[in-house]
Design a protein around this motif. Structure first.
Motif, mmCIF file in Angstrom:
data_model
loop_
_atom_site.group_PDB
_atom_site.id
_atom_site.type_symbol
_atom_site.label_atom_id
_atom_site.label_comp_id
_atom_site.label_asym_id
_atom_site.label_seq_id
_atom_site.Cartn_x
_atom_site.Cartn_y
_atom_site.Cartn_z
ATOM 1 N N ASP A 161 -42.586 -13.392 30.253
ATOM 2 C CA ASP A 161 -41.717 -14.519 30.561
ATOM 3 C C ASP A 161 -40.399 -14.036 31.162
ATOM 4 O O ASP A 161 -39.937 -14.533 32.196
ATOM 5 C CB ASP A 161 -41.467 -15.318 29.276
ATOM 6 N N SER A 209 -39.266 -14.236 35.132
ATOM 7 C CA SER A 209 -38.048 -14.990 35.417
ATOM 8 C C SER A 209 -37.100 -14.174 36.284
ATOM 9 O O SER A 209 -36.469 -14.702 37.212
ATOM 10 C CB SER A 209 -37.355 -15.391 34.108
ATOM 11 N N TYR A 265 -36.213 -14.913 40.370
ATOM 12 C CA TYR A 265 -34.834 -14.954 40.876
ATOM 13 C C TYR A 265 -34.687 -14.013 42.064
ATOM 14 O O TYR A 265 -34.154 -14.392 43.120
ATOM 15 C CB TYR A 265 -33.835 -14.551 39.785
ATOM 16 N N PRO A 289 -39.097 -21.092 34.567
ATOM 17 C CA PRO A 289 -38.508 -19.766 34.322
ATOM 18 C C PRO A 289 -37.221 -19.875 33.521
ATOM 19 O O PRO A 289 -36.551 -20.908 33.506
ATOM 20 C CB PRO A 289 -38.214 -19.251 35.737
ATOM 21 N N LYS A 348 -33.353 -19.302 32.903
ATOM 22 C CA LYS A 348 -32.261 -19.414 33.860
ATOM 23 C C LYS A 348 -31.447 -18.119 33.876
ATOM 24 O O LYS A 348 -30.558 -17.916 33.053
ATOM 25 C CB LYS A 348 -31.357 -20.594 33.519
ATOM 26 N N ARG A 391 -33.895 -22.806 30.212
ATOM 27 C CA ARG A 391 -34.823 -22.705 31.337
ATOM 28 C C ARG A 391 -34.310 -23.541 32.505
ATOM 29 O O ARG A 391 -33.506 -24.454 32.322
ATOM 30 C CB ARG A 391 -36.226 -23.159 30.922
#
Length: 222
Positions: free
Chosen positions: A13, A17, A21, A76, A78, A208
């Motif tokens: 996860d 994420s 980005y 995802p 943040k 998220r």
């Protein structure tokens, strides 16, 4: 659910994420690079096409990671520019954010254009080395979809740094990173791996995203 499964799920996860980005940051940043390349080398169609492919691949990778989250019916985490390799590199070399880069000034200054090409090349080389390591990670290999994503990224990566290296050599410019650039790349990578990624992993209060980055350009602000 066992501890190993909890760790694995959280690791994937967090990793995905950060990648989503950086892939989004990558292809949107390359719009600025393309602007500079087209202005600085208008007749070098092969170089322009290679940068266009680089941008298209980054967007493709972004969409693959997005699909990975969609299949899990979640968004995802943040993250922000603190997890962005290219963000830190640009700021270190040019003293400004990506958004603040003066494209006209870079085009007018051959040395600045050389540094821009080298920053992108070094960033892509770092990404290629990182992906090779990740493909050996047992947690990634245990997730078929994630493994396939990184296999695609691994195939694409060489074509992302090689055109910049070739252009620098063909135009009598320095393709090798300076001592400062090598140190900057090393420090950014280590700080991400040893500090920022673990901190994100441990912070269960990280929210998220409420929208996908390509749909809302402000989701990565702050």
């Amino acid at each position: 659910m066992g501890l190993n499964t909890i760790f694995r799920n959280r690791f994937l996860d967090v990793l995905a994420s950060i990648y989503i980005y950086n892939e989004h940051r990558g292809y949107t940043s390359l719009d600025r690079v393309l602007e500079a390349v087209r202005a600085h080398c208008p007749d070098n169609h092969a170089f322009i096409a290679a940068v266009e492919k680089n941008r298209a691949d980054e967007e493709k990778h972004y969409n693959m990671f997005r699909r990975w989250f969609e299949l899990r019916r979640t968004m995802p985490l943040k993250v922000n520019r603190t997890c962005g390799h290219i963000d830190h590199f640009i700021e270190s070399v040019f003293g400004c954010t990506i958004e603040e880069l003066d494209t006209a000034a870079i085009v007018a200054d051959p040395d600045a254009f050389e540094r821009l090409c080298r920053v992108i090349m070094i960033t892509e080389q770092r990404g290629m080395a990182q992906v090779e390591q990740l493909l050996g990670n047992r947690h990634i290999r245990s997730d078929n979809a994630m493994r396939k994503i990184f296999e695609v990224v691994a195939r694409d990566e060489p074509s992302h740094w090689q055109p910049y290296d070739e252009w620098l050599r063909e135009n009598g410019r320095q393709p090798r990173a300076t001592r400062r650039e090598r140190w900057t790349d090393y420090w950014i990578h280590k700080s991400l791996m040893l500090a920022k990624l673990p901190a994100l992993f441990l912070d269960r209060n990280t929210p998220r995203l409420g929208a996908w980055p390509h749909e809302d350009t402000g989701v990565y602000s702050n």
